[in-house]
Write a protein that holds these residues in place. Structure first.
Motif, PDB file in Angstrom:
ATOM      1  N   TYR A  74       0.841  -1.200   0.000  1.00 18.37           N
ATOM      2  CA  TYR A  74       0.000   0.000   0.000  1.00 18.37           C
ATOM      3  C   TYR A  74       0.874   1.246   0.000  1.00 18.37           C
ATOM      4  O   TYR A  74       0.915   1.969  -0.979  1.00 18.37           O
ATOM      5  CB  TYR A  74      -0.949  -0.012   1.206  1.00 18.37           C
ATOM      6  CG  TYR A  74      -1.869   1.179   1.218  1.00 18.37           C
ATOM      7  CD1 TYR A  74      -2.914   1.261   0.313  1.00 18.37           C
ATOM      8  CD2 TYR A  74      -1.688   2.219   2.114  1.00 18.37           C
ATOM      9  CE1 TYR A  74      -3.757   2.364   0.302  1.00 18.37           C
ATOM     10  CE2 TYR A  74      -2.526   3.311   2.123  1.00 18.37           C
ATOM     11  CZ  TYR A  74      -3.558   3.386   1.213  1.00 18.37           C
ATOM     12  OH  TYR A  74      -4.383   4.474   1.195  1.00 18.37           O
ATOM     13  N   GLN A  78       3.786   0.333  -6.261  1.00 17.15           N
ATOM     14  CA  GLN A  78       4.330   0.893  -7.496  1.00 17.15           C
ATOM     15  C   GLN A  78       3.656   0.205  -8.667  1.00 17.15           C
ATOM     16  O   GLN A  78       3.708  -1.017  -8.788  1.00 17.15           O
ATOM     17  CB  GLN A  78       5.843   0.685  -7.560  1.00 17.15           C
ATOM     18  CG  GLN A  78       6.593   1.463  -6.511  1.00 17.15           C
ATOM     19  CD  GLN A  78       8.101   1.279  -6.648  1.00 17.15           C
ATOM     20  OE1 GLN A  78       8.597   0.707  -7.606  1.00 17.15           O
ATOM     21  NE2 GLN A  78       8.826   1.765  -5.665  1.00 17.15           N
ATOM     22  N   MET A  79       3.043   1.004  -9.523  1.00 12.08           N
ATOM     23  CA  MET A  79       2.341   0.461 -10.679  1.00 12.08           C
ATOM     24  C   MET A  79       3.291  -0.344 -11.562  1.00 12.08           C
ATOM     25  O   MET A  79       2.892  -1.325 -12.182  1.00 12.08           O
ATOM     26  CB  MET A  79       1.679   1.588 -11.480  1.00 12.08           C
ATOM     27  CG  MET A  79       0.826   1.084 -12.628  1.00 12.08           C
ATOM     28  SD  MET A  79      -0.503  -0.053 -12.140  1.00 12.08           S
ATOM     29  CE  MET A  79      -1.582   1.069 -11.300  1.00 12.08           C
ATOM     30  N   ASP A 105      -8.220   1.904  -2.711  1.00 12.17           N
ATOM     31  CA  ASP A 105      -7.252   2.882  -3.239  1.00 12.17           C
ATOM     32  C   ASP A 105      -6.368   2.262  -4.317  1.00 12.17           C
ATOM     33  O   ASP A 105      -6.153   2.857  -5.375  1.00 12.17           O
ATOM     34  CB  ASP A 105      -6.363   3.421  -2.115  1.00 12.17           C
ATOM     35  CG  ASP A 105      -7.119   4.263  -1.106  1.00 12.17           C
ATOM     36  OD1 ASP A 105      -8.244   4.715  -1.403  1.00 12.17           O
ATOM     37  OD2 ASP A 105      -6.575   4.475  -0.001  1.00 12.17           O
ATOM     38  N   ILE A 106      -5.853   1.077  -4.057  1.00 13.21           N
ATOM     39  CA  ILE A 106      -4.992   0.407  -5.035  1.00 13.21           C
ATOM     40  C   ILE A 106      -5.809   0.018  -6.269  1.00 13.21           C
ATOM     41  O   ILE A 106      -5.346   0.176  -7.404  1.00 13.21           O
ATOM     42  CB  ILE A 106      -4.306  -0.834  -4.407  1.00 13.21           C
ATOM     43  CG1 ILE A 106      -3.426  -0.417  -3.217  1.00 13.21           C
ATOM     44  CG2 ILE A 106      -3.518  -1.608  -5.461  1.00 13.21           C
ATOM     45  CD1 ILE A 106      -2.342   0.621  -3.517  1.00 13.21           C
ATOM     46  N   SER A 107      -7.033  -0.436  -6.071  1.00 16.06           N
ATOM     47  CA  SER A 107      -7.904  -0.787  -7.196  1.00 16.06           C
ATOM     48  C   SER A 107      -8.167   0.421  -8.091  1.00 16.06           C
ATOM     49  O   SER A 107      -8.189   0.298  -9.323  1.00 16.06           O
ATOM     50  CB  SER A 107      -9.238  -1.341  -6.680  1.00 16.06           C
ATOM     51  OG  SER A 107      -9.038  -2.539  -5.971  1.00 16.06           O
ATOM     52  N   GLU A 108      -8.349   1.578  -7.491  1.00 17.83           N
ATOM     53  CA  GLU A 108      -8.565   2.804  -8.273  1.00 17.83           C
ATOM     54  C   GLU A 108      -7.346   3.114  -9.139  1.00 17.83           C
ATOM     55  O   GLU A 108      -7.487   3.535 -10.290  1.00 17.83           O
ATOM     56  CB  GLU A 108      -8.867   3.980  -7.345  1.00 17.83           C
ATOM     57  CG  GLU A 108     -10.248   3.905  -6.734  1.00 17.83           C
ATOM     58  CD  GLU A 108     -10.486   4.950  -5.661  1.00 17.83           C
ATOM     59  OE1 GLU A 108      -9.515   5.568  -5.154  1.00 17.83           O
ATOM     60  OE2 GLU A 108     -11.669   5.153  -5.316  1.00 17.83           O
ATOM     61  N   LYS A 109      -6.162   2.898  -8.596  1.00 11.01           N
ATOM     62  CA  LYS A 109      -4.932   3.128  -9.376  1.00 11.01           C
ATOM     63  C   LYS A 109      -4.871   2.163 -10.562  1.00 11.01           C
ATOM     64  O   LYS A 109      -4.470   2.548 -11.662  1.00 11.01           O
ATOM     65  CB  LYS A 109      -3.699   2.974  -8.489  1.00 11.01           C
ATOM     66  CG  LYS A 109      -3.578   4.094  -7.468  1.00 11.01           C
ATOM     67  CD  LYS A 109      -2.393   3.906  -6.547  1.00 11.01           C
ATOM     68  CE  LYS A 109      -2.358   5.037  -5.518  1.00 11.01           C
ATOM     69  NZ  LYS A 109      -1.209   4.972  -4.640  1.00 11.01           N
ATOM     70  N   LEU A 110      -5.258   0.923 -10.339  1.00 12.13           N
ATOM     71  CA  LEU A 110      -5.277  -0.056 -11.428  1.00 12.13           C
ATOM     72  C   LEU A 110      -6.280   0.349 -12.501  1.00 12.13           C
ATOM     73  O   LEU A 110      -5.991   0.276 -13.702  1.00 12.13           O
ATOM     74  CB  LEU A 110      -5.612  -1.446 -10.890  1.00 12.13           C
ATOM     75  CG  LEU A 110      -4.558  -2.087  -9.988  1.00 12.13           C
ATOM     76  CD1 LEU A 110      -5.130  -3.293  -9.272  1.00 12.13           C
ATOM     77  CD2 LEU A 110      -3.321  -2.457 -10.783  1.00 12.13           C
ATOM     78  N   LYS A 111      -7.430   0.781 -12.063  1.00 14.29           N
ATOM     79  CA  LYS A 111      -8.478   1.209 -12.993  1.00 14.29           C
ATOM     80  C   LYS A 111      -7.992   2.395 -13.841  1.00 14.29           C
ATOM     81  O   LYS A 111      -8.172   2.415 -15.060  1.00 14.29           O
ATOM     82  CB  LYS A 111      -9.732   1.589 -12.196  1.00 14.29           C
ATOM     83  CG  LYS A 111     -10.955   1.842 -13.027  1.00 14.29           C
ATOM     84  CD  LYS A 111     -12.151   2.075 -12.102  1.00 14.29           C
ATOM     85  CE  LYS A 111     -13.369   2.505 -12.868  1.00 14.29           C
ATOM     86  NZ  LYS A 111     -14.500   2.794 -11.972  1.00 14.29           N
ATOM     87  N   LYS A 112      -7.337   3.362 -13.193  1.00 11.39           N
ATOM     88  CA  LYS A 112      -6.793   4.523 -13.920  1.00 11.39           C
ATOM     89  C   LYS A 112      -5.713   4.109 -14.907  1.00 11.39           C
ATOM     90  O   LYS A 112      -5.509   4.769 -15.918  1.00 11.39           O
ATOM     91  CB  LYS A 112      -6.245   5.558 -12.944  1.00 11.39           C
ATOM     92  CG  LYS A 112      -7.334   6.326 -12.231  1.00 11.39           C
ATOM     93  CD  LYS A 112      -6.773   7.321 -11.234  1.00 11.39           C
ATOM     94  CE  LYS A 112      -7.899   7.946 -10.446  1.00 11.39           C
ATOM     95  NZ  LYS A 112      -7.451   8.705  -9.291  1.00 11.39           N
ATOM     96  N   ALA A 113      -5.018   3.018 -14.615  1.00 12.04           N
ATOM     97  CA  ALA A 113      -3.962   2.520 -15.500  1.00 12.04           C
ATOM     98  C   ALA A 113      -4.521   1.677 -16.649  1.00 12.04           C
ATOM     99  O   ALA A 113      -3.771   1.175 -17.479  1.00 12.04           O
ATOM    100  CB  ALA A 113      -2.945   1.711 -14.707  1.00 12.04           C
TER     101      ALA A 113
END
Length: 164
Positions: A74, A78-79, A105-113
């Motif tokens: 968390y 790092q993406m 929070d991490i899922s949102e980063k994955l979705k944005k990627a």
């Protein structure tokens, strides 16, 4: 007569405060509901067909994790750790933490990627263990131990051995 009303009011107040302290309430308080939840029962049926990411800290993961989960962390997430694995962006990914807050929070980063099929495990590893499902230690051996993150969150783990 007044004493009876006071007792009834106190009883109802106690029930109300207990009812508000639910997992739903906690997740609604901390999450934005931007990522769909997957429940433990559904994940258990299909977990061989998903990529499972553990969004807890390394010390938590090293106590125990869901078998085949990939540690992503968390605070140190790092993406590049995800993209370097060449994961198909349409593959089903389930992210979990203790309860489902950090994993959102991490899922949102994955979705944005650009990952399109990302889910947050409702209740996290605590609900997994509360449903009598196995967790493993770093040697891939089943264990009852689960890192509870904090005293505050520890009340949500009802089964297994709490590790701080």
């Amino acid at each position: 007569m007044n004493k009876t009303y006071i007792i009834i009011f106190a009883f109802i107040s106690c029930l109300s405060s207990v009812a508000q302290e639910t997992l739903d309430a906690i997740l609604q308080k901390y999450n934005q509901a931007t990522i769909p939840y997957i429940h433990v029962e559904e994940l258990h049926k299909t977990h061989e067909d998903v990529i499972l990411l553990d969004a807890r800290e390394k010390v938590e993961y090293d106590v125990s994790h869901i078998q085949n989960a990939i540690y992503v962390g968390y605070e140190q997430f790092q993406m590049q750790h995800i993209t370097s694995q060449n994961i198909d962006k349409s593959k089903k990914i389930v992210v979990y933490c203790s309860l489902g807050v950090r994993s959102e929070d991490i899922s949102e980063k994955l979705k944005k990627a650009g990952y399109k099929n990302v889910y947050n495990l409702y209740g996290g590893i605590f609900e997994w263990k509360n449903n009598d499902l196995p967790v493993v230690n770093p040697n891939n051996k089943k264990t009852e131990e689960v890192h509870v993150y904090s005293k505050e969150w520890s009340k949500w783990l009802r089964k297994g051995k709490k590790i701080y």
